[in-house]
Design a protein around this motif. Sequence first.
Motif, PDB file in Angstrom:
ATOM      1  N   TRP A 126       0.827  -1.211   0.000  1.00 38.35           N
ATOM      2  CA  TRP A 126       0.000   0.000   0.000  1.00 38.35           C
ATOM      3  C   TRP A 126       0.861   1.260   0.000  1.00 38.35           C
ATOM      4  N   ALA A 127       1.959   1.240   0.744  1.00 42.68           N
ATOM      5  CA  ALA A 127       2.839   2.412   0.793  1.00 42.68           C
ATOM      6  C   ALA A 127       3.456   2.689  -0.579  1.00 42.68           C
ATOM      7  N   ILE A 128       3.902   1.618  -1.255  1.00 42.82           N
ATOM      8  CA  ILE A 128       4.491   1.799  -2.590  1.00 42.82           C
ATOM      9  C   ILE A 128       3.431   2.283  -3.574  1.00 42.82           C
ATOM     10  N   ALA A 129       2.242   1.678  -3.484  1.00 40.55           N
ATOM     11  CA  ALA A 129       1.158   2.066  -4.392  1.00 40.55           C
ATOM     12  C   ALA A 129       0.784   3.535  -4.196  1.00 40.55           C
ATOM     13  N   PHE A 130       0.709   3.958  -2.938  1.00 40.50           N
ATOM     14  CA  PHE A 130       0.367   5.359  -2.663  1.00 40.50           C
ATOM     15  C   PHE A 130       1.463   6.301  -3.161  1.00 40.50           C
ATOM     16  N   GLU A 153      -5.813  11.058 -12.141  1.00 41.63           N
ATOM     17  CA  GLU A 153      -5.931   9.682 -11.693  1.00 41.63           C
ATOM     18  C   GLU A 153      -6.977   8.904 -12.479  1.00 41.63           C
ATOM     19  N   TRP A 154      -8.169   9.451 -12.591  1.00 46.24           N
ATOM     20  CA  TRP A 154      -9.246   8.754 -13.290  1.00 46.24           C
ATOM     21  C   TRP A 154      -8.938   8.606 -14.774  1.00 46.24           C
ATOM     22  N   GLY A 155      -8.300   9.608 -15.337  1.00 42.70           N
ATOM     23  CA  GLY A 155      -7.915   9.493 -16.735  1.00 42.70           C
ATOM     24  C   GLY A 155      -6.873   8.399 -16.936  1.00 42.70           C
ATOM     25  N   GLY A 156      -5.978   8.263 -15.961  1.00 43.91           N
ATOM     26  CA  GLY A 156      -4.978   7.207 -16.044  1.00 43.91           C
ATOM     27  C   GLY A 156      -5.617   5.827 -15.960  1.00 43.91           C
ATOM     28  N   ILE A 157      -6.659   5.700 -15.106  1.00 46.50           N
ATOM     29  CA  ILE A 157      -7.322   4.409 -14.954  1.00 46.50           C
ATOM     30  C   ILE A 157      -8.097   4.028 -16.224  1.00 46.50           C
ATOM     31  N   PHE A 158      -8.764   5.040 -16.843  1.00 53.20           N
ATOM     32  CA  PHE A 158      -9.596   4.754 -18.019  1.00 53.20           C
ATOM     33  C   PHE A 158      -8.891   5.076 -19.345  1.00 53.20           C
ATOM     34  N   PHE A 159      -7.566   5.200 -19.277  1.00 52.09           N
ATOM     35  CA  PHE A 159      -6.730   5.355 -20.483  1.00 52.09           C
ATOM     36  C   PHE A 159      -7.065   6.620 -21.283  1.00 52.09           C
ATOM     37  N   THR A 160      -7.474   7.693 -20.605  1.00 55.26           N
ATOM     38  CA  THR A 160      -7.747   8.954 -21.298  1.00 55.26           C
ATOM     39  C   THR A 160      -6.716  10.027 -20.965  1.00 55.26           C
ATOM     40  N   ALA A 161      -5.770   9.695 -20.084  1.00 59.13           N
ATOM     41  CA  ALA A 161      -4.750  10.658 -19.682  1.00 59.13           C
ATOM     42  C   ALA A 161      -3.453  10.367 -20.444  1.00 59.13           C
ATOM     43  N   SER A 162      -2.389  11.004 -20.014  1.00 59.56           N
ATOM     44  CA  SER A 162      -1.087  10.801 -20.654  1.00 59.56           C
ATOM     45  C   SER A 162      -0.586   9.380 -20.404  1.00 59.56           C
ATOM     46  N   SER A 163       0.338   8.942 -21.230  1.00 56.17           N
ATOM     47  CA  SER A 163       0.884   7.584 -21.094  1.00 56.17           C
ATOM     48  C   SER A 163       1.565   7.385 -19.733  1.00 56.17           C
ATOM     49  N   LEU A 164       2.213   8.435 -19.204  1.00 59.13           N
ATOM     50  CA  LEU A 164       2.858   8.336 -17.896  1.00 59.13           C
ATOM     51  C   LEU A 164       1.826   8.131 -16.801  1.00 59.13           C
ATOM     52  N   ASP A 165       0.702   8.913 -16.857  1.00 62.70           N
ATOM     53  CA  ASP A 165      -0.350   8.759 -15.858  1.00 62.70           C
ATOM     54  C   ASP A 165      -0.987   7.377 -15.926  1.00 62.70           C
ATOM     55  N   ILE A 166      -1.167   6.882 -17.147  1.00 62.05           N
ATOM     56  CA  ILE A 166      -1.741   5.543 -17.313  1.00 62.05           C
ATOM     57  C   ILE A 166      -0.820   4.481 -16.713  1.00 62.05           C
ATOM     58  N   PHE A 167       0.462   4.617 -16.999  1.00 64.19           N
ATOM     59  CA  PHE A 167       1.440   3.642 -16.477  1.00 64.19           C
ATOM     60  C   PHE A 167       1.492   3.669 -14.956  1.00 64.19           C
ATOM     61  N   LEU A 168       1.554   4.869 -14.377  1.00 63.84           N
ATOM     62  CA  LEU A 168       1.627   4.980 -12.922  1.00 63.84           C
ATOM     63  C   LEU A 168       0.354   4.523 -12.250  1.00 63.84           C
ATOM     64  N   ALA A 169      -0.785   4.862 -12.826  1.00 66.93           N
ATOM     65  CA  ALA A 169      -2.061   4.491 -12.223  1.00 66.93           C
ATOM     66  C   ALA A 169      -2.235   2.983 -12.190  1.00 66.93           C
ATOM     67  N   TRP A 170      -1.959   2.334 -13.293  1.00 67.67           N
ATOM     68  CA  TRP A 170      -2.144   0.889 -13.326  1.00 67.67           C
ATOM     69  C   TRP A 170      -1.040   0.149 -12.553  1.00 67.67           C
ATOM     70  N   SER A 171       0.141   0.711 -12.489  1.00 68.34           N
ATOM     71  CA  SER A 171       1.198   0.121 -11.645  1.00 68.34           C
ATOM     72  C   SER A 171       0.780   0.155 -10.190  1.00 68.34           C
ATOM     73  N   SER A 172       0.164   1.285  -9.796  1.00 66.86           N
ATOM     74  CA  SER A 172      -0.299   1.417  -8.417  1.00 66.86           C
ATOM     75  C   SER A 172      -1.401   0.405  -8.110  1.00 66.86           C
ATOM     76  N   ILE A 173      -2.326   0.234  -9.055  1.00 67.63           N
ATOM     77  CA  ILE A 173      -3.418  -0.720  -8.851  1.00 67.63           C
ATOM     78  C   ILE A 173      -2.890  -2.148  -8.748  1.00 67.63           C
ATOM     79  N   ILE A 174      -1.956  -2.489  -9.644  1.00 67.64           N
ATOM     80  CA  ILE A 174      -1.403  -3.849  -9.645  1.00 67.64           C
ATOM     81  C   ILE A 174      -0.638  -4.136  -8.355  1.00 67.64           C
ATOM     82  N   ILE A 175       0.167  -3.165  -7.894  1.00 66.96           N
ATOM     83  CA  ILE A 175       0.935  -3.351  -6.660  1.00 66.96           C
ATOM     84  C   ILE A 175      -0.001  -3.455  -5.461  1.00 66.96           C
ATOM     85  N   PHE A 176      -1.039  -2.602  -5.444  1.00 69.27           N
ATOM     86  CA  PHE A 176      -2.005  -2.647  -4.342  1.00 69.27           C
ATOM     87  C   PHE A 176      -2.707  -3.992  -4.299  1.00 69.27           C
ATOM     88  N   ALA A 177      -3.222  -4.428  -5.441  1.00 65.95           N
ATOM     89  CA  ALA A 177      -3.936  -5.707  -5.488  1.00 65.95           C
ATOM     90  C   ALA A 177      -2.988  -6.878  -5.210  1.00 65.95           C
TER      91      ALA A 177
END
Length: 233
Positions: free
Chosen positions: A81-85, A94-118
Motif C-alpha cells: 500500500w505504501a508503494i502504491a500510494f 488519476e481517473w484518466g490514467g485508470i480509463f486510459f484517457t490521460a497521458s501515457s505516464l499517468d496511465i502507467f503509474l495508475a495501473w502500476s499502483s493498482i497492480i501493486i495494491f492488489a
Amino acid sequence: MFVEILNLARKDLINMNSTDNKFSFNTGVNITFLNDSLNVNSTKYNSSISYDNLDNYTYESVIQPRVTPFALAVRTLVLGWAIAFTITIPIKDEWGGIFFTASSLDIFLAWSSIIIFAGSFLISGLIFWGYVFSAAIQTPFLSRLINNYFSDHGILVTIGNKSGNNIEFYALDNEVSKIKEVEKEILNRRKSITDDASQNTSYSDLKKLKQLHEEGIITEHEFDLKKKQILGL
C-alpha cells in the motif's frame, strides 16, 4: 630420584596450564582460557567456570525467525500500500490514467499502483490463509519459507557447569571451526587437570612410601615393588 622427576613434571604441567588462549567470535563473545578457569565475556555479561567444574560442551544449529506469519502478511500489505500510494503522487489525472484517457505516464503509474495494491493484498492473504492451511494439515511449508528467508541462522553454544549455571552464547554459521577449536582446548585443559590430580596422588603416595622405608616399617624389596606399582612400571 623418582620423586624429584615427578615433581619436575608437575611443575612443567602447571606452567603449561598457565598459558592463556583467547577465541573471539563475530557475535561479540570472547572466550579466554586462564590458568584455572575459562572466562566468557561480551558486552552484556562476564562469566567464568573453573576447569574442574566444567560439565559439558555442546553446540547446535538454531534458527530464530524475525517475523511471525501474521506479521509477515501485515508487513507485505502495508509495504504494498505504501508503494502504491507513493506511485500515485506524481499522477495528474488519476481517473484518466485508470480509463486510459490521460497521458501515457499517468496511465502507467495508475495501473502500476493498482497492480501493486492488489498484488500486496493477494500475497498477504495467501500468507495468512497459507499459514492456517499448513497448520490444519500439519505441513510446515510456510515455516520453511520463513526459516529460509526471514530468520537468523546461527549456532547455540552451551558450556555446562556442574552447579547448573551454564553459559550460553550464539556464534555464526561460518564459525564452526572456531567452536571446534574451543572444544579441543577444553578437552586438553580438562585432561591436564586430570593428569595433574593423578600426579599429585602419585607424588603423595611416593612420599608416604619413602617415609615408611626410612622408618624401617617396610623392607627395601617391598619399597621397590610398591614404587614400581605407583609409577606404573
